[in-house]
Design an enzyme around this catalytic site. Structure first.
Site, PDB file in Angstrom:
ATOM      1  N   ASP A  42       0.748  -1.292  -0.085  1.00 53.85           N
ATOM      2  CA  ASP A  42      -0.010   0.136   0.025  1.00 53.85           C
ATOM      3  C   ASP A  42       0.837   1.257  -0.182  1.00 53.85           C
ATOM      4  O   ASP A  42       1.946   1.227   0.529  1.00 53.85           O
ATOM      5  CB  ASP A  42      -0.892   0.033   1.179  1.00 53.85           C
ATOM      6  N   GLU A  68      -7.339   4.877  -6.388  1.00 55.68           N
ATOM      7  CA  GLU A  68      -8.003   6.098  -6.187  1.00 55.68           C
ATOM      8  C   GLU A  68      -9.499   5.572  -6.392  1.00 55.68           C
ATOM      9  O   GLU A  68      -9.967   5.245  -7.298  1.00 55.68           O
ATOM     10  CB  GLU A  68      -7.534   7.066  -7.072  1.00 55.68           C
ATOM     11  N   THR A  88     -15.708  -2.140  -9.827  1.00 55.56           N
ATOM     12  CA  THR A  88     -16.892  -1.585  -9.344  1.00 55.56           C
ATOM     13  C   THR A  88     -18.110  -1.654 -10.321  1.00 55.56           C
ATOM     14  O   THR A  88     -17.844  -1.729 -11.335  1.00 55.56           O
ATOM     15  CB  THR A  88     -16.669  -0.089  -8.990  1.00 55.56           C
ATOM     16  N   ASP A  89     -19.328  -1.332  -9.765  1.00 57.89           N
ATOM     17  CA  ASP A  89     -20.439  -1.538 -10.732  1.00 57.89           C
ATOM     18  C   ASP A  89     -20.504  -0.257 -11.261  1.00 57.89           C
ATOM     19  O   ASP A  89     -21.349   0.035 -12.448  1.00 57.89           O
ATOM     20  CB  ASP A  89     -21.743  -1.822  -9.636  1.00 57.89           C
ATOM     21  N   GLU A  90     -19.823   0.609 -11.160  1.00 61.68           N
ATOM     22  CA  GLU A  90     -19.747   2.366 -11.796  1.00 61.68           C
ATOM     23  C   GLU A  90     -19.420   1.931 -13.068  1.00 61.68           C
ATOM     24  O   GLU A  90     -19.666   3.026 -13.969  1.00 61.68           O
ATOM     25  CB  GLU A  90     -19.092   3.158 -10.939  1.00 61.68           C
TER      26      GLU A  90
HETATM   27  P1  NAD Z   1      -9.630   3.250  -0.638  1.00 63.67           P
HETATM   28  O1  NAD Z   1      -9.696   4.585  -1.167  1.00 63.67           O
HETATM   29  O2  NAD Z   1     -10.424   3.266   0.890  1.00 63.67           O
HETATM   30  O3  NAD Z   1      -8.241   2.409  -0.257  1.00 63.67           O
HETATM   31  C1  NAD Z   1      -7.772   2.577  -1.434  1.00 63.67           C
HETATM   32  C2  NAD Z   1      -6.180   2.054  -0.924  1.00 63.67           C
HETATM   33  O4  NAD Z   1      -5.160   1.908  -1.949  1.00 63.67           O
HETATM   34  C3  NAD Z   1      -5.724   2.867   0.128  1.00 63.67           C
HETATM   35  O5  NAD Z   1      -5.037   2.322   1.263  1.00 63.67           O
HETATM   36  C4  NAD Z   1      -4.649   3.649  -0.540  1.00 63.67           C
HETATM   37  O6  NAD Z   1      -3.481   4.193  -0.056  1.00 63.67           O
HETATM   38  C5  NAD Z   1      -4.115   2.681  -1.628  1.00 63.67           C
HETATM   39  N1  NAD Z   1      -3.612   3.006  -3.024  1.00 63.67           N
HETATM   40  C6  NAD Z   1      -4.023   4.256  -3.572  1.00 63.67           C
HETATM   41  N2  NAD Z   1      -3.129   4.318  -4.553  1.00 63.67           N
HETATM   42  C7  NAD Z   1      -2.111   3.336  -4.242  1.00 63.67           C
HETATM   43  C8  NAD Z   1      -1.032   3.205  -5.242  1.00 63.67           C
HETATM   44  N3  NAD Z   1      -0.518   3.881  -6.460  1.00 63.67           N
HETATM   45  N4  NAD Z   1      -0.013   2.082  -4.862  1.00 63.67           N
HETATM   46  C9  NAD Z   1      -0.585   1.431  -3.801  1.00 63.67           C
HETATM   47  N5  NAD Z   1      -1.524   1.467  -2.947  1.00 63.67           N
HETATM   48  C10 NAD Z   1      -2.463   2.682  -3.272  1.00 63.67           C
HETATM   49  O7  NAD Z   1     -10.543   2.344  -1.476  1.00 63.67           O
HETATM   50  P2  NAD Z   1     -11.564   1.275  -1.334  1.00 63.67           P
HETATM   51  O8  NAD Z   1     -13.077   1.769  -0.994  1.00 63.67           O
HETATM   52  O9  NAD Z   1     -11.152   0.283  -0.238  1.00 63.67           O
HETATM   53  O10 NAD Z   1     -11.623   0.308  -2.678  1.00 63.67           O
HETATM   54  C11 NAD Z   1     -10.911  -0.631  -2.808  1.00 63.67           C
HETATM   55  C12 NAD Z   1     -11.185  -1.165  -3.977  1.00 63.67           C
HETATM   56  O11 NAD Z   1     -12.333  -1.579  -4.304  1.00 63.67           O
HETATM   57  C13 NAD Z   1     -10.970  -0.037  -5.216  1.00 63.67           C
HETATM   58  O12 NAD Z   1     -10.364  -0.919  -6.386  1.00 63.67           O
HETATM   59  C14 NAD Z   1     -12.258   0.440  -5.641  1.00 63.67           C
HETATM   60  O13 NAD Z   1     -12.372   0.684  -6.915  1.00 63.67           O
HETATM   61  C15 NAD Z   1     -13.030  -1.154  -5.431  1.00 63.67           C
HETATM   62  N6  NAD Z   1     -14.565  -0.712  -5.147  1.00 63.67           N
HETATM   63  C16 NAD Z   1     -14.904   0.103  -3.860  1.00 63.67           C
HETATM   64  C17 NAD Z   1     -16.235   0.231  -3.811  1.00 63.67           C
HETATM   65  C18 NAD Z   1     -16.413   1.135  -2.599  1.00 63.67           C
HETATM   66  O14 NAD Z   1     -17.692   1.241  -2.387  1.00 63.67           O
HETATM   67  N7  NAD Z   1     -15.891   1.489  -1.749  1.00 63.67           N
HETATM   68  C19 NAD Z   1     -17.098  -0.650  -4.376  1.00 63.67           C
HETATM   69  C20 NAD Z   1     -16.678  -1.374  -5.389  1.00 63.67           C
HETATM   70  C21 NAD Z   1     -15.456  -1.341  -5.691  1.00 63.67           C
HETATM   71  P1  TYD Z   2     -20.401   8.051  -2.738  1.00 64.19           P
HETATM   72  O1  TYD Z   2     -20.090   7.748  -1.209  1.00 64.19           O
HETATM   73  O2  TYD Z   2     -19.283   9.279  -3.031  1.00 64.19           O
HETATM   74  O3  TYD Z   2     -20.326   6.962  -3.621  1.00 64.19           O
HETATM   75  P2  TYD Z   2     -20.279   6.758  -5.295  1.00 64.19           P
HETATM   76  O4  TYD Z   2     -20.359   8.171  -5.881  1.00 64.19           O
HETATM   77  O5  TYD Z   2     -19.129   6.084  -5.671  1.00 64.19           O
HETATM   78  O6  TYD Z   2     -21.606   6.092  -5.461  1.00 64.19           O
HETATM   79  O7  TYD Z   2     -21.666   8.742  -2.872  1.00 64.19           O
HETATM   80  C1  TYD Z   2     -22.927   8.195  -2.860  1.00 64.19           C
HETATM   81  C2  TYD Z   2     -24.020   8.692  -3.384  1.00 64.19           C
HETATM   82  O8  TYD Z   2     -24.347   9.933  -2.402  1.00 64.19           O
HETATM   83  C3  TYD Z   2     -23.904   9.533  -4.495  1.00 64.19           C
HETATM   84  O9  TYD Z   2     -25.369   9.306  -5.282  1.00 64.19           O
HETATM   85  C4  TYD Z   2     -23.422  10.869  -4.316  1.00 64.19           C
HETATM   86  C5  TYD Z   2     -24.224  11.075  -2.971  1.00 64.19           C
HETATM   87  N1  TYD Z   2     -23.396  12.233  -2.157  1.00 64.19           N
HETATM   88  C6  TYD Z   2     -23.979  13.329  -1.615  1.00 64.19           C
HETATM   89  O10 TYD Z   2     -25.246  13.327  -1.871  1.00 64.19           O
HETATM   90  N2  TYD Z   2     -23.503  14.123  -0.720  1.00 64.19           N
HETATM   91  C7  TYD Z   2     -22.116  13.819  -0.418  1.00 64.19           C
HETATM   92  O11 TYD Z   2     -21.303  14.737   0.218  1.00 64.19           O
HETATM   93  C8  TYD Z   2     -21.484  12.713  -0.972  1.00 64.19           C
HETATM   94  C9  TYD Z   2     -20.010  12.408  -0.766  1.00 64.19           C
HETATM   95  C10 TYD Z   2     -22.177  12.050  -1.932  1.00 64.19           C
END
Ligand code: NAD
Ligand code: TYD
Length: 352
Positions: free
Chosen positions: A34, A85, A131-133
């Site tokens: 990380d 990211e 991600t589903d996005e």
């Molecule tokens: P997060 O932002 O909390 O964590 C990302 C981690 O990656 C951090 O610890 C950061 O330090 C590390 N990182 C960033 N850039 C790096 C680099 N260049 N080299 C090494 N480490 C690096 O993200 P998260 O929410 O835990 O998401 C993890 C994965 O799951 C991502 O690939 C994201 O796209 C995917 N994902 C997230 C969600 C969600 O709801 N959070 C949903 C679906 C998929």
């Molecule tokens: P977010 O947690 O950023 O996840 P994602 O954009 O990946 O779905 O946002 C979830 C939903 O909440 C999204 O529709 C954007 C909305 N949102 C707000 O309305 N206010 C906020 O301050 C944030 C961060 C998100």
């Protein structure tokens, strides 16, 4: 002993995956790589940091030379790529950071895996977390399936879509044994308070405005992070090579309804008058390119691997709120320093 590299293991989802693998698989050596960006936090892993099958490595997946020598040195058997990211709003401000980590970083990991595995893929696996996005936005009806065409709308989702395509292409072109999952919105402990649920929990605690984008009628499908980690474990061990699995919570919520539910839970927990937290709701300027609705059809992983969420949304939210209320030091630590300037810039309208 198998050597498994988990990238992004100090982040939100990654820390839950690292904990699960370190505690469940004493026959694996788990390497957590990380870069410790603003989103990475080793405090997330204090309970397992001294485990004998756990090693932390600080490093950047976009650094080609570093990744290549790390793979040569450790000869990993498996890679689980969560480093990314991950915040849409930040991707709108700085798309290149997303290209660098999400696209170039992933391709570096693919190249380094090929370089050490050669043509002998026996017992090897590259697992890319997505991600589903990447599927873009749904209207009022329908669900994303594994065959829905990619149609990303934000720089974040475009970078994730690109990395997914590279993973697939390495499978087709070089036979690299990969699995890929596309998951819906996660929530739970250790979630950085820039995302909706932890941001709003933190703001409610501190009597700060709750900035709802647009009219609040955007819909997301929410999954408890521990259930995502369980799904990742199953797909890593039982998933079929070159297949994609959608992971979702069977749990769609309009943002404004979710925020009201959360406000009600927080009023009770904080012993505030009913309705007090809702008064903090403030509608602000919409996010550009804001996807209207995400909803996952998770029937494939349910039918093929027997996975389904283990907690209801009400249970998961309660666990989450309790965690934040019991971990105020964690919240204070992550919201000190650079967080304040991010917040001021992102939420100019409701600065308070
Ligand atoms: P997060 O932002 O909390 O964590 C990302 C981690 O990656 C951090 O610890 C950061 O330090 C590390 N990182 C960033 N850039 C790096 C680099 N260049 N080299 C090494 N480490 C690096 O993200 P998260 O929410 O835990 O998401 C993890 C994965 O799951 C991502 O690939 C994201 O796209 C995917 N994902 C997230 C969600 C969600 O709801 N959070 C949903 C679906 C998929
Ligand atoms: P977010 O947690 O950023 O996840 P994602 O954009 O990946 O779905 O946002 C979830 C939903 O909440 C999204 O529709 C954007 C909305 N949102 C707000 O309305 N206010 C906020 O301050 C944030 C961060 C998100």
């Amino acid at each position: 002993m198998k050597k498994i590299l988990i990238t992004g293991g100090a982040g939100f989802i990654g820390s839950h995956v690292v904990r699960l693998f370190v505690t469940k698989y004493s026959n694996y050596q788990i390497y957590n790589l990380d870069a410790l960006t603003y989103a990475g936090n080793l405090e997330n892993l204090v309970d397992i940091e001294n485990a004998s099958n756990y090693t932390f490595i600080k490093g950047d997946i976009s650094d080609e030379q570093f990744i290549s020598s790390l793979f040569q040195k450790h000869q990993f058997d498996g890679v689980i790529n969560l480093a990314a990211e991950s915040h849409v709003d930040r991707s709108i401000e700085d798309p290149m950071a997303f290209v660098k980590t999400n696209v170039i970083g992933t391709v570096n990991l693919l190249n380094a895996s090929r370089a050490i595995w050669g043509d002998n893929y026996e017992g090897k696996r590259f697992y890319h977390i997505s991600t589903d996005e990447v599927y873009g936005s749904l209207g009022a009806e329908g669900l994303f399936t594994e065959t829905t065409a990619y149609d990303p709308n934000s720089p974040y989702s475009a970078s994730k879509a690109s990395s997914d395509h590279f993973v697939r292409a390495y499978g087709e072109t070089y036979g690299l044994p990969y699995v890929l999952t596309n998951c819906s919105n996660n929530y739970g402990p250790n979630h950085f308070p820039e995302k909706l649920i932890p941001l709003f929990i933190n703001n409610i605690i501190n009597h700060k405005p709750l900035p709802v984008y647009g009219d609040g009628n955007y819909t997301r499908d929410w999954l408890f992070v521990v259930d995502h980690a369980r799904a990742i474990d199953m797909v890593f061990h039982q998933g079929v090579n070159h297949e994609t699995y959608n992971i979702g919570g069977f749990n769609e919520w309009k943002n404004i309804d979710l925020v009201r539910l959360l406000c009600g839970i927080m009023d009770v927990k904080l012993e505030r008058e009913a309705g007090e937290s809702e008064k903090l709701i403030t509608y602000v300027k919409d996010r550009p390119g804001h996807d209207l609705r995400y909803a996952i059809d998770a029937s494939k992983i349910k039918e093929k691997l027997g996975w389904e969420p283990s907690v209801t949304f009400e249970q998961g939210l309660e666990l989450t709120v309790n965690w934040y209320l019991n971990n105020t030091d964690w919240l204070k630590n992550v919201t000190s320093g650079a967080y304040a300037s991010y917040y001021d810039k992102q939420y100019k309208e409701v600065r308070s």
